[in-house]
Each structure stands twice: as structure tokens, then as C-alpha cells.
Scaffold this motif. Structure first.
Motif, PDB file in Angstrom:
ATOM      1  N   GLU A  85       3.886  70.017  70.180  1.00  0.00           N
ATOM      2  CA  GLU A  85       3.215  71.297  70.377  1.00  0.00           C
ATOM      3  C   GLU A  85       1.899  71.106  71.147  1.00  0.00           C
ATOM      4  N   SER A  86       1.491  72.158  71.848  1.00  0.00           N
ATOM      5  CA  SER A  86       0.187  72.115  72.515  1.00  0.00           C
ATOM      6  C   SER A  86      -0.895  72.472  71.505  1.00  0.00           C
ATOM      7  N   ASN A  87      -2.097  72.077  71.803  1.00  0.00           N
ATOM      8  CA  ASN A  87      -3.221  72.340  70.907  1.00  0.00           C
ATOM      9  C   ASN A  87      -3.448  73.841  70.725  1.00  0.00           C
ATOM     10  N   ASN A  88      -3.276  74.622  71.790  1.00  0.00           N
ATOM     11  CA  ASN A  88      -3.477  76.076  71.708  1.00  0.00           C
ATOM     12  C   ASN A  88      -2.436  76.738  70.817  1.00  0.00           C
ATOM     13  N   ASN A  89      -1.179  76.271  70.906  1.00  0.00           N
ATOM     14  CA  ASN A  89      -0.118  76.832  70.056  1.00  0.00           C
ATOM     15  C   ASN A  89      -0.402  76.577  68.579  1.00  0.00           C
ATOM     16  N   ILE A  90      -0.962  75.395  68.295  1.00  0.00           N
ATOM     17  CA  ILE A  90      -1.281  75.058  66.902  1.00  0.00           C
ATOM     18  C   ILE A  90      -2.415  75.951  66.397  1.00  0.00           C
ATOM     19  N   LEU A  91      -3.430  76.172  67.222  1.00  0.00           N
ATOM     20  CA  LEU A  91      -4.552  77.027  66.818  1.00  0.00           C
ATOM     21  C   LEU A  91      -4.104  78.464  66.570  1.00  0.00           C
ATOM     22  N   ASP A  92      -3.085  78.921  67.315  1.00  0.00           N
ATOM     23  CA  ASP A  92      -2.587  80.289  67.148  1.00  0.00           C
ATOM     24  C   ASP A  92      -1.985  80.529  65.772  1.00  0.00           C
ATOM     25  N   LEU A  93      -1.652  79.452  65.036  1.00  0.00           N
ATOM     26  CA  LEU A  93      -1.062  79.596  63.707  1.00  0.00           C
ATOM     27  C   LEU A  93      -2.103  79.990  62.662  1.00  0.00           C
ATOM     28  N   PHE A  94      -3.389  79.830  63.029  1.00  0.00           N
ATOM     29  CA  PHE A  94      -4.449  80.001  62.030  1.00  0.00           C
ATOM     30  C   PHE A  94      -5.465  81.052  62.468  1.00  0.00           C
ATOM     31  N   GLU A  95      -6.117  81.617  61.462  1.00  0.00           N
ATOM     32  CA  GLU A  95      -7.315  82.418  61.680  1.00  0.00           C
ATOM     33  C   GLU A  95      -8.502  81.565  61.223  1.00  0.00           C
ATOM     34  N   LEU A  96      -9.411  81.275  62.130  1.00  0.00           N
ATOM     35  CA  LEU A  96     -10.521  80.383  61.822  1.00  0.00           C
ATOM     36  C   LEU A  96     -11.757  81.195  61.453  1.00  0.00           C
ATOM     37  N   LYS A  97     -12.445  80.759  60.379  1.00  0.00           N
ATOM     38  CA  LYS A  97     -13.636  81.459  59.916  1.00  0.00           C
ATOM     39  C   LYS A  97     -14.751  80.469  59.618  1.00  0.00           C
ATOM     40  N   GLU A  98     -15.988  80.992  59.700  1.00  0.00           N
ATOM     41  CA  GLU A  98     -17.143  80.204  59.285  1.00  0.00           C
ATOM     42  C   GLU A  98     -17.273  80.256  57.769  1.00  0.00           C
ATOM     43  N   GLU A  99     -18.246  79.501  57.239  1.00  0.00           N
ATOM     44  CA  GLU A  99     -18.445  79.485  55.783  1.00  0.00           C
ATOM     45  C   GLU A  99     -18.743  80.872  55.232  1.00  0.00           C
ATOM     46  N   ASN A 100     -19.501  81.679  56.010  1.00  0.00           N
ATOM     47  CA  ASN A 100     -19.886  83.006  55.520  1.00  0.00           C
ATOM     48  C   ASN A 100     -18.808  84.057  55.730  1.00  0.00           C
ATOM     49  N   GLY A 101     -17.658  83.637  56.272  1.00  0.00           N
ATOM     50  CA  GLY A 101     -16.557  84.570  56.462  1.00  0.00           C
ATOM     51  C   GLY A 101     -16.459  85.172  57.844  1.00  0.00           C
ATOM     52  N   ASN A 102     -17.454  84.946  58.692  1.00  0.00           N
ATOM     53  CA  ASN A 102     -17.395  85.460  60.062  1.00  0.00           C
ATOM     54  C   ASN A 102     -16.375  84.671  60.878  1.00  0.00           C
ATOM     55  N   PRO A 103     -15.778  85.301  61.909  1.00  0.00           N
ATOM     56  CA  PRO A 103     -14.832  84.576  62.764  1.00  0.00           C
ATOM     57  C   PRO A 103     -15.512  83.371  63.417  1.00  0.00           C
ATOM     58  N   PHE A 104     -14.796  82.256  63.478  1.00  0.00           N
ATOM     59  CA  PHE A 104     -15.356  81.037  64.084  1.00  0.00           C
ATOM     60  C   PHE A 104     -15.129  81.090  65.596  1.00  0.00           C
ATOM     61  N   PRO A 105     -16.205  81.020  66.415  1.00  0.00           N
ATOM     62  CA  PRO A 105     -16.026  81.072  67.881  1.00  0.00           C
ATOM     63  C   PRO A 105     -15.251  79.853  68.372  1.00  0.00           C
ATOM     64  N   LEU A 106     -14.189  80.089  69.129  1.00  0.00           N
ATOM     65  CA  LEU A 106     -13.365  78.975  69.592  1.00  0.00           C
ATOM     66  C   LEU A 106     -14.125  78.036  70.521  1.00  0.00           C
ATOM     67  N   ASP A 107     -15.083  78.595  71.277  1.00  0.00           N
ATOM     68  CA  ASP A 107     -15.829  77.721  72.188  1.00  0.00           C
ATOM     69  C   ASP A 107     -16.813  76.822  71.438  1.00  0.00           C
ATOM     70  N   LYS A 108     -16.978  77.059  70.110  1.00  0.00           N
ATOM     71  CA  LYS A 108     -17.846  76.203  69.313  1.00  0.00           C
ATOM     72  C   LYS A 108     -17.060  75.181  68.494  1.00  0.00           C
ATOM     73  N   LEU A 109     -15.733  75.144  68.692  1.00  0.00           N
ATOM     74  CA  LEU A 109     -14.929  74.156  67.981  1.00  0.00           C
ATOM     75  C   LEU A 109     -15.396  72.749  68.328  1.00  0.00           C
ATOM     76  N   PRO A 110     -15.559  71.875  67.331  1.00  0.00           N
ATOM     77  CA  PRO A 110     -16.027  70.512  67.607  1.00  0.00           C
ATOM     78  C   PRO A 110     -15.187  69.794  68.656  1.00  0.00           C
ATOM     79  N   SER A 111     -13.854  70.005  68.639  1.00  0.00           N
ATOM     80  CA  SER A 111     -12.992  69.308  69.598  1.00  0.00           C
ATOM     81  C   SER A 111     -13.270  69.754  71.028  1.00  0.00           C
TER      82      SER A 111
END
Length: 731
Positions: free
Chosen positions: A418-444
Motif C-alpha cells: 500500500e502507499s502511505n497516503n492510502n494507509i493514512l486515509d484509513l484513519f482520522e488523525l487528532k491532536e491530544e485536545n481533540g482537534n484535527p491533526f494537520p497532515l503537513d505537521k506529521l513527523p514523517s
């Protein structure tokens, strides 16, 4: 008194004072001025523009070697021809004094009565009548012959020292050539010798040096690049690997080889660098390495071009001259002899043998690499943390079993498809406080750009099952020899159970604090009622006990309020009510209300900002009370706490500074964490839950502001908050 002031005054002031005296009292005036005139140390005179001395004092006659003033005036009748050694000096004197009206420190050579030549310094002015016509000159004369002789001796000494330095420099150059010859003769491997030679050249005759050889195929190979600054050696290696010498290029070394003659550029400028650089990156690299002077010297043996040595000066600021070119030519001749001797001693058999050894070593290394790779893969597949390696384009290169299971794949091989983008599409990413996690801030994604990222907590919620996991994510870029990202290693540490424990703890604290608030309020009310009933009693002990009870109830109330605020923050329901109020009065009221509670410290307010702000007054007041209370609490031996205010770029800045124990550097990033407490020197902690700074930071953040800390052990701490004047609260 007047004589002393004249003799001790600067030249211009002396002339002005003499002018006043001459106007008020002529030379033939009273005894006071005559005494000053006669006893002055400096020569004083009046002369006509035509060059005749009208009058002079004994000091001037003595300076010029005359027995008396009468002797001087009778013999010295023409200043231009008899006085000045060079008659044109008088013309210059007249020209300057006519144009400026005043002349100071006018130095010249003059003749004494006996013909000896001395140096004098004159300060003079032109005296005019009512019509503006010059009637005479008057001035002061000093003998500066001794000073001039000293300057000449100093100049001669500099010349002699320069000659000695030149001789010493010649000895150093000879010593350098001897040492270079020794290095070149130590090994039959001329490449090794040239590398060692480059390290001798730097820093003796260059700040950085490059040695290139010309191969039989008419290509070049770079033997070594050495820089005097160890920090710039990485840049030097980039130059070595990415910009080899090309004989068809505009590089100065290539030009020197084509013309078969050395090249000297004594002073390098940006224009020259631009003309010889291959591209913008090359130019930027050369500027970073530093080039202010340059030489390129071909290595020639029997008319055959063997290579070239380039010398560059940079940060030292030295510039090459013709003598340096001669020295470099001599060195290049010795290098040519060394290379020729090495080539004669080597031979085809030795070359083949060395090549075979290299091939054998390579095969051994390949086997060892495969073995280590297999061992590493076994280890990684069995660690509990998820590990994923991706290329700089984002494609997965390696995934261990833990990472595959976390994502929902039965085997790492299936996940690698699988591609990395397809894997990310399986999830909803959030910060600790519940806000959406910006994809451009992903450590990878940041690591792919070459940035080192801190550990980041991310909530992964599976879209199809709503199953949620918490992971502590760390991404590390791995660079190649060119300094570019080769791949990124991602590590996922599951902290779901830890977060659940924290959640249960927060829920417990919320319930406990809520249940505690009612009885505490009741006890507080009854305590105040008892205090009111005992106002008129003389039983001081009971009053004191009740005051202590009331104080402890205040502390308990504050702790419960902190827990309630924490609970509301976790749920995102902490209310904020903004109003517009006067900032300066707000700060003064807080300081004034707190001062009576702190008997050991004086609260000092600095700064006055007449501004109306739009904040939640109670919440920001809560922050200020917390910061000032902490400042007193953590500075037990101090006598004061400073509260400084100022306006910066539409923001209000408040700084609370104490002079107490300070915070260790390793703890400064954690002081705003929940439940964090400063540790005393004996390992004990101060009283409290460690929530005050956390709640304060969240209140400031909700106002779109920032809070920070500066601290030094034993010197104290400063907590700085900065809030927009129009403090729009976050949702």
C-alpha cells in the motif's frame, strides 16, 4: 592666573584669549599682560602679511636661537625667505589663514639664527580692521623637533623590523619546503602523500586547499579538499563530491591547466566568483567556504600535466602576492617529482594486486552487510514498538510486525504493497485536545524535508470501526553523503493504556473536586460566621486559630477550583467571558490586593500602559495571581518580586520576575505540563498539585497568547505572557 590659563588651554582657545587681551590691552599695556607675554613658555608673535615681525616674546627668540627679541627683529626681516626652509610654506600659511581666518597645528621646518633646522607648530589668526582688511597676524609657536625626531626614529625602526620579518618569512618558507619534501618522500602512494601535504599547506600558506590529478583519460580526480575551519569541512566535502574539476569548464584551475601556467588572483570579489562558479549552488558554496585570494599552480613533469594545486585564503583575510606564487611554484615542482617517482615504483603487478585485494574486501563486506541486515530485521520484527521506514518519496521500504498489526494488516508484506497516503486515509488523525491533526505537521512529512521533529502524540481513529489508539510518534531522517534525505525511520509507541489511565484519573478528580466544593463552601461560611461573632472577644488565640483555618480553607478552595478548571478544560467547556477594561488599573488592582498577603516580599510594578484590553478579566487575573504567588513561593530568601508591563506590536506583555531558586534547564520545557512540580535540592516537592502553570498556559492559549519562562539556577525566574490587546478567545 590669566597666564596659566593661556598656557594650559588648547591652541584655538589660546588664540582667542590672546585676541581678547590684545584688543583690551595692547602689547605696550599694563604690567599684568606684559608679565604674561614675557614669561610665556610658548613663542608669541605679531607679524605683517608681508613677512615682517612686529613684536615677539623672549620665548620665541629663544626657540629660534636669538640672544634677545631685539636681536631677532633686527636680523629676521623677511619671514618667507629667512624663516621657512621652504619659502612655499609661507605661501601655504598665508593662503590658509586668509581663507579660514584661523590656523591650528601648522607644522613646518624653519631655520634658527645659526642655520640649524628645527620643526615648529604654529597656531595663528588674522587680525582685521573695521573694514575687514588684515592688518597683522598673531600666534603661538611650539618647538616640536624632539617629537618629529622620535617619529623618524620610529619609522626607521618599523623599516628595520619589516626587514627582519622578511628574513624570518624567508626562513619559514624554506622550512615549509623542507617539511613538504619530507612528507612527499615518506610514502610510495602519492595520493596519501598529497593528502598529508594538503594538511601541511593548511593553514601555513592557505586557509583551504584543493589537490586534483589529471588521469590518463584526460579526466580529473580530486585527491583532497582541506579547510582550516573544521566546521566547514562538511561543505568542503560537498565541494569535493559534487563539483569535480572539469577541464572543459570555466573554473580557474581548468584555465590554468589549459594555459599551462600558474594563475594568481590577489583580491577575489563577488563578480569574479560568479564568473567561475558552475551554478547558483556552486556559487553559494564557494561564498560559504570563503575566498578572498586565490592561486592555481599546475603540477608539470617533463611537459606532462599531472594535476593542479589550488590555494585559497578566506577568513584569515590574507592576500597572495608574487612571492607566494614563487613559493607555490617551487612546491608544485617538488610534487611533480614525487608523483613521477611513485609512478615509477608502482608497476602493473602492484596495481592489479591492490585491485584484487579491494575486490576481496568488497565481497567480504557484502556478505557481512547481508548478515547484519538479516539480524537487524529479526530484531525489528520482534520489538513491541511499531517501526516503519519510508523513502523520501513517501513509499514504504520496511514495516515490522507491530506496525502492521496496529494498522490492521495481518502481515508486513501486505502493508508494504500500500502507499502511505492510502494507509493514512484509513484513519482520522487528532491532536491530544481533540482537534484535527494537520497532515503537513506529521513527523514523517517534516522528516522527509530534513527536519528533526520532537516526539508527538497522535490519536488514530479507524474510520470503519471507530476504534481509537494513541501513539507517541517519532520520525528521524537519515541523510546520504550529499546531505540529502535518503529515507525516514518512523517509530510508533502505543500509549493508549496510559491515556486511558489519565482519563480515568481526570474523571475521578472532576467528581472528587465537584463533591468537595459544597462542604468546603459550607465550612468556609461557618468559619467566617464564627469570626464575625468573635470580633469583639479578646481571645487572641481563638482568632489566630480561626485565621489559620480560614487560610487553609482558601488553599483547599484554590486546589478544588484548579481541579474543576482542569476537568472543564479536558471537556472543552471552560467558560470565557470577555469584557473591555483598563489594563493599567487591572494590574495595579491585582498587585495592590496581593501585597498585604505577602509580608516578606515587596511587589514592585514597573511600566505604565494606558490601554483598554478585551479579555476575560477573571481568567487573566487568575493567571496573574498564580504567577505572583509562585514568584513569592519559590524565592524564600528574596525581598522583592518585579511585575513589568509594556506594549509590543498590538500585544500586552507582562513579566513576573523573582530572584529565587530558579528552574533547571532540563525542567523548563515541562513547567507548563499537568501535575509537574519543581523539585527541591533534597528531592522534595513544594506544596500543591502542579496544576497552576498548566491552567495558566491554557488560559493564555485560549486568548491566542503565549507564555514562556527564562530561568537561571540560583538567580531566579521570569515568566512572560503576551496576549493580543483584542484577545479573541479560541473556540
Amino acid at each position: 592666573m590669566f597666564a596659566d590659563s593661556v598656557l594650559r588651554s588648547p591652541p584655538k582657545r589660546k588664540i582667542l584669549m590672546l585676541e581678547k587681551s590684545i584688543i583690551d590691552e595692547p602689547i605696550n599695556g599694563d604690567n599684568l599682560y606684559r608679565s604674561i607675554f614675557e614669561n610665556a613658555i610658548e613663542g608669541i608673535y605679531q607679524s605683517t602679511p608681508e613677512g615682517k615681525i612686529l613684536t615677539a616674546n623672549p620665548a620665541l627668540a629663544k626657540i629660534l636661537g636669538y640672544e634677545s627679541v631685539e636681536d631677532m627683529t633686527s636680523n629676521l626681516v623677511n619671514i618667507k625667505t629667512q624663516f621657512y626652509v621652504n619659502s612655499s610654506t609661507r605661501d601655504k600659511f598665508i593662503r590658509l589663514i586668509r581663507s579660514k581666518g584661523l590656523i591650528t597645528d601648522f607644522e613646518s621646518q624653519v631655520r634658527k639664527k645659526d642655520g640649524d633646522i628645527i620643526w615648529i607648530s604654529e597656531n595663528a589668526r588674522a587680525v582685521k580692521n573695521k573694514n575687514g582688511e588684515i592688518i597683522y597676524f598673531e600666534g603661538l609657536v611650539q618647538d616640536i623637533t624632539d617629537r618629529k625626531l622620535a617619529e623618524e626614529e620610529k619609522a626607521q625602526l618599523i623599516i628595520e623590523q619589516s626587514a627582519r620579518a622578511e628574513a624570518e618569512n624567508a626562513n619559514l618558507k624554506l622550512s615549509f619546503l623542507v617539511e613538504a619534501s619530507k612528507i612527499l618522500s615518506q610514502s610510495l602512494d602519492y595520493r596519501t602523500s598529497l593528502k598529508n601535504l594538503a594538511r601541511l599547506i593548511v593553514p601555513i600558506i592557505a586557509d583551504w586547499c584543493i589537490i586534483d590529478l589529471v588521469e590518463e583519460s584526460n579526466n580529473t580526480s580530486r585527491v583532497e579538499v582541506v579547510h582550516i575551519d573544521s566546521k566547514k569541512n562538511r561543505l568542503a566535502n560537498i565541494l569535493k563530491n559534487n563539483y569535480p574539476l572539469s577541464l572543459d569548464s570555466s573554473q580557474p584551475a581548468a584555465l590554468s591547466l589549459k594555459l599551462n601556467k600558474p594563475l594568481l588572483v590577489s583580491r577575489v570579489d563577488t563578480k569574479w566568483l560568479s564568473s567561475i562558479s558552475l551554478n547558483t549552488k556552486h556559487l553559494k558554496l564557494l561564498k560559504a567556504l570563503g575566498v578572498c585570494s586565490y592561486m592555481a599552480i599546475p603540477i608539470i613533469s617533463r611537459g606532462h600535466m599531472l594535476g593542479i594545486v589550488t590555494f585559497s585564503m578566506g577568513d584569515s583575510g590574507r592576500h597572495y602576492q608574487q612571492a607566494d606564487l614563487i613559493l607555490a611554484n617551487d612546491l608544485a615542482g617538488r610534487v611533480a617529482i614525487s608523483i613521477e617517482n611513485s609512478l615509477l615504483f608502482q608497476g602493473a603487478k602492484q596495481e592489479i594486486g591492490e585491485r584484487k585485494k579491494a575486490e576481496d574486501k568488497l565481497r567480504i563486506r557484502e556478505k557481512e552487510y547481508k548478515k547484519q541486515k538479516n539480524q537487524l530485521e529479526v530484531i525489528l520484527q520482534n520489538v513491541s514498538d511499531g517501526i516503519a521506514v519510508q523513502g523520501k518519496e513517501g513509499k514504504l521500504m520496511f514495516v515490522n510486525s507491530a506496525a502492521a498489526r496496529t494498522i490492521g494488516y495481518d502481515h508486513p508484506k501486505n502493508m508494504l504493497k500500500e502507499s502511505n497516503n492510502n494507509i493514512l486515509d484509513l484513519f482520522e488523525l487528532k491532536e491530544e485536545n481533540g482537534n484535527p491533526f494537520p497532515l503537513d505537521k506529521l513527523p514523517s512529512r517534516l522528516a522527509v524535508l530534513g527536519k528533526n521533529t520532537p516526539e508527538t502524540i497522535i490519536r488514530f481513529r479507524k474510520k470503519d470501526t471507530n476504534h481509537e489508539r494513541w501513539s507517541l510518534v517519532k520520525a528521524t531522517p537519515v541523510f546520504d553523503d550529499k546531505g540529502e534525505v535518503q529515507f525516514v525511520v518512523n517509530v510508533f509507541h502505543d500509549v493508549t493504556e496510559l491515556k486511558l489511565v489519565e482519563k480515568h484519573k481526570d474523571e475521578f478528580l472532576a467528581i472528587a473536586s465537584h463533591e468537595l466544593k459544597t462542604p468546603i463552601t459550607t465550612i468556609k461560611a461557618f468559619t467566617q460566621l464564627i469570626q464575625a461573632r468573635l470580633i469583639k472577644t479578646e481571645d487572641g488565640i481563638v482568632k489566630a486559630y480561626l485565621e489559620k483555618v480560614n487560610l487553609q480553607l482558601d488553599k483547599l478552595t484554590r486546589l478544588v477550583n484548579e481541579l474543576l478548571d482542569l476537568s472543564k478544560m479536558e471537556k472543552g467547556s471552560l467558560p470565557f467571558y470577555r469584557t473591555r477594561f483598563d489594563f493599567n488599573k487591572f494590574i495595579k488592582d491585582i498587585v495592590g490586593s496581593l501585597q498585604p498577603a505577602f509580608k516578606t516580599h515587596k511587589l514592585i510594578l514597573k511600566g505604565y500602559v494606558s490601554k483598554r484590553v478585551y479579555w476575560d478579566k477573571d481568567r487573566v487575573s487568575e493567571v496573574m495571581v498564580n504567577l505572583i504567588t509562585n514568584a513569592v513561593k519559590y524565592s524564600p530568601g528574596a525581598l522583592k518580586v518585579l511585575i513589568k508591563t509594556k506594549e509590543i506590536s498590538n500585544h500586552m506583555q507582562i513579566e513576573v520576575q523573582d530572584f529565587g531558586i530558579g528552574i533547571p534547564k532540563e525542567f523548563q520545557k515541562r513547567v507548563f505540563d499537568r501535575f509537574f512540580q519543581v523539585v527541591k535540592h533534597k528531592g522534595e516537592t513544594y506544596a500543591g498539585l502542579g496544576l497552576g502553570l498548566y491552567i495558566s498556559s491554557q488560559i493564555i492559549r485560549q486568548h491566542r497568547g503565549k507564555i514562556s519562562v527564562r530561568s537561571n539556577i540560583g538567580k531566579g525566574s521570569s515568566f512572560i505572557i503576551r496576549i493580543p490587546i483584542e484577545g479573541r478567545v479560541l473556540n
